[in-house]
Scaffold this motif. Structure first.
Motif, mmCIF file in Angstrom:
data_model
loop_
_atom_site.group_PDB
_atom_site.id
_atom_site.type_symbol
_atom_site.label_atom_id
_atom_site.label_comp_id
_atom_site.label_asym_id
_atom_site.label_seq_id
_atom_site.Cartn_x
_atom_site.Cartn_y
_atom_site.Cartn_z
ATOM 1 N N ALA A 1 0.872 -1.276 0.235
ATOM 2 C CA ALA A 1 0.138 0.074 -0.094
ATOM 3 C C ALA A 1 0.954 0.926 0.133
ATOM 4 C CB ALA A 1 -0.908 0.050 1.325
ATOM 5 N N ALA A 2 0.415 2.030 -0.694
ATOM 6 C CA ALA A 2 1.073 3.583 -0.131
ATOM 7 C C ALA A 2 1.164 3.666 0.699
ATOM 8 C CB ALA A 2 0.295 4.095 -1.489
ATOM 9 N N VAL A 3 2.737 4.966 1.315
ATOM 10 C CA VAL A 3 2.928 5.462 2.675
ATOM 11 C C VAL A 3 3.382 6.634 1.925
ATOM 12 C CG1 VAL A 3 4.200 5.569 4.168
ATOM 13 C CG2 VAL A 3 3.221 3.350 3.768
ATOM 14 N N VAL A 4 2.511 7.674 2.939
ATOM 15 C CA VAL A 4 3.413 9.049 2.237
ATOM 16 C C VAL A 4 3.366 9.301 3.845
ATOM 17 C CG1 VAL A 4 2.292 11.851 1.948
ATOM 18 C CG2 VAL A 4 1.440 9.426 0.317
ATOM 19 N N GLU A 5 4.488 10.302 3.432
ATOM 20 C CA GLU A 5 5.390 10.203 4.665
ATOM 21 C C GLU A 5 6.267 12.458 4.765
ATOM 22 O OE1 GLU A 5 7.389 7.494 7.288
ATOM 23 O OE2 GLU A 5 9.615 8.532 6.739
ATOM 24 N N GLN A 6 5.799 12.798 5.585
ATOM 25 C CA GLN A 6 6.521 14.405 5.257
ATOM 26 C C GLN A 6 7.322 13.885 6.114
ATOM 27 O OE1 GLN A 6 4.476 16.647 3.215
ATOM 28 N NE2 GLN A 6 4.623 18.603 4.183
ATOM 29 N N VAL A 7 8.482 15.130 6.799
ATOM 30 C CA VAL A 7 9.062 15.029 7.871
ATOM 31 C C VAL A 7 8.907 17.276 7.852
ATOM 32 C CG1 VAL A 7 11.428 15.679 9.433
ATOM 33 C CG2 VAL A 7 10.778 13.680 8.342
ATOM 34 N N VAL A 8 8.358 17.437 9.001
ATOM 35 C CA VAL A 8 7.974 19.466 9.524
ATOM 36 C C VAL A 8 8.441 20.235 10.448
ATOM 37 C CG1 VAL A 8 5.767 19.118 7.701
ATOM 38 C CG2 VAL A 8 5.886 18.839 10.057
ATOM 39 N N GLN A 9 8.437 20.829 10.304
ATOM 40 C CA GLN A 9 8.943 21.504 11.972
ATOM 41 C C GLN A 9 7.273 22.021 12.363
ATOM 42 O OE1 GLN A 9 12.412 23.776 11.713
ATOM 43 N NE2 GLN A 9 11.370 25.219 12.854
ATOM 44 N N ALA A 10 7.901 21.989 13.705
ATOM 45 C CA ALA A 10 6.412 22.307 14.693
ATOM 46 C C ALA A 10 7.071 23.304 15.511
ATOM 47 C CB ALA A 10 5.835 21.108 15.220
ATOM 48 N N ARG A 11 6.556 24.418 16.112
ATOM 49 C CA ARG A 11 6.920 24.873 17.599
ATOM 50 C C ARG A 11 5.967 24.461 18.483
ATOM 51 N NH1 ARG A 11 9.670 28.975 17.567
ATOM 52 N NH2 ARG A 11 10.589 29.338 15.895
ATOM 53 N N LEU A 12 6.643 23.323 19.503
ATOM 54 C CA LEU A 12 5.885 23.060 20.549
ATOM 55 C C LEU A 12 5.738 24.486 21.650
ATOM 56 C CD1 LEU A 12 4.603 21.130 22.833
ATOM 57 C CD2 LEU A 12 7.077 20.827 23.434
ATOM 58 N N ILE A 13 4.705 25.213 22.435
ATOM 59 C CA ILE A 13 4.355 26.070 22.877
ATOM 60 C C ILE A 13 4.273 25.295 24.105
ATOM 61 C CG2 ILE A 13 2.738 28.166 23.455
ATOM 62 C CD1 ILE A 13 4.114 27.626 20.474
ATOM 63 N N VAL A 14 5.579 26.199 24.975
ATOM 64 C CA VAL A 14 5.396 25.857 26.112
ATOM 65 C C VAL A 14 5.037 27.072 27.398
ATOM 66 C CG1 VAL A 14 7.227 25.866 28.500
ATOM 67 C CG2 VAL A 14 8.068 24.432 25.949
#
Length: 147
Positions: A3-16
């Motif tokens: 089966a097809a797999v889509v993977e993407q790495v993104v940057q997020a900001r964890l709000i502390v």
């Protein structure tokens, strides 16, 4: 055929807090064999339920993964949505906020909205919106649920 797999790495900001945040890499995943869900994988060191002594071991720790409806992510880009552990809402400046609620606490993450839209677009190439149910394997899903 797999089966097809889509993977993407993104940057997020964890709000502390109001004045503190931390940048982290988040891996977004979509699998055609689980067509209703998206996955967000986070580095183990950002989990509230990983034992601190495990983080000091030389072996890499498995990432923490949250699984929720692809439709929830899609809707949350334009309108506030969510009524369980995951809430998604648009924010100022082409940003999207994702709130993850667990017994250990709440994590508020900020994503660049275009990155999330790109991921969703790629997931729709794998399984077009509205065709998810035609790919569901009810027997397999029941077997996974019952363990």
């Amino acid at each position: 055929m797999s089966a097809a797999v889509v993977e993407q790495v993104v940057q997020a900001r964890l709000i502390v807090s109001t004045h503190r945040s931390a940048l982290l890499r988040v891996t977004l995943r979509y699998r055609a064999d689980d067509p209703l869900a998206v996955r967000m994988g986070f580095p183990a060191e950002y989990s509230l339920d990983v034992e601190p002594e495990l983080l000091d071991t030389p072996q890499p720790q498995p990432e923490v993964e949250w699984v929720f409806a692809r439709q929830l992510l899609a809707t949350g880009l334009d309108l506030p949505t969510g009524d369980g552990d995951v809430h998604v809402r648009p924010a100022l400046g082409r940003r999207t906020m994702v709130e993850l609620r667990a017994p250990e606490g709440v994590a508020l993450l900020q994503f660049d909205e275009p990155e999330l839209r790109r991921f969703l677009w790629r997931s729709y190439l794998a399984v077009p919106e509205g065709q998810e149910f035609s790919l569901l394997d009810a027997d397999r899903a029941l077997a996974e649920l019952l363990g």
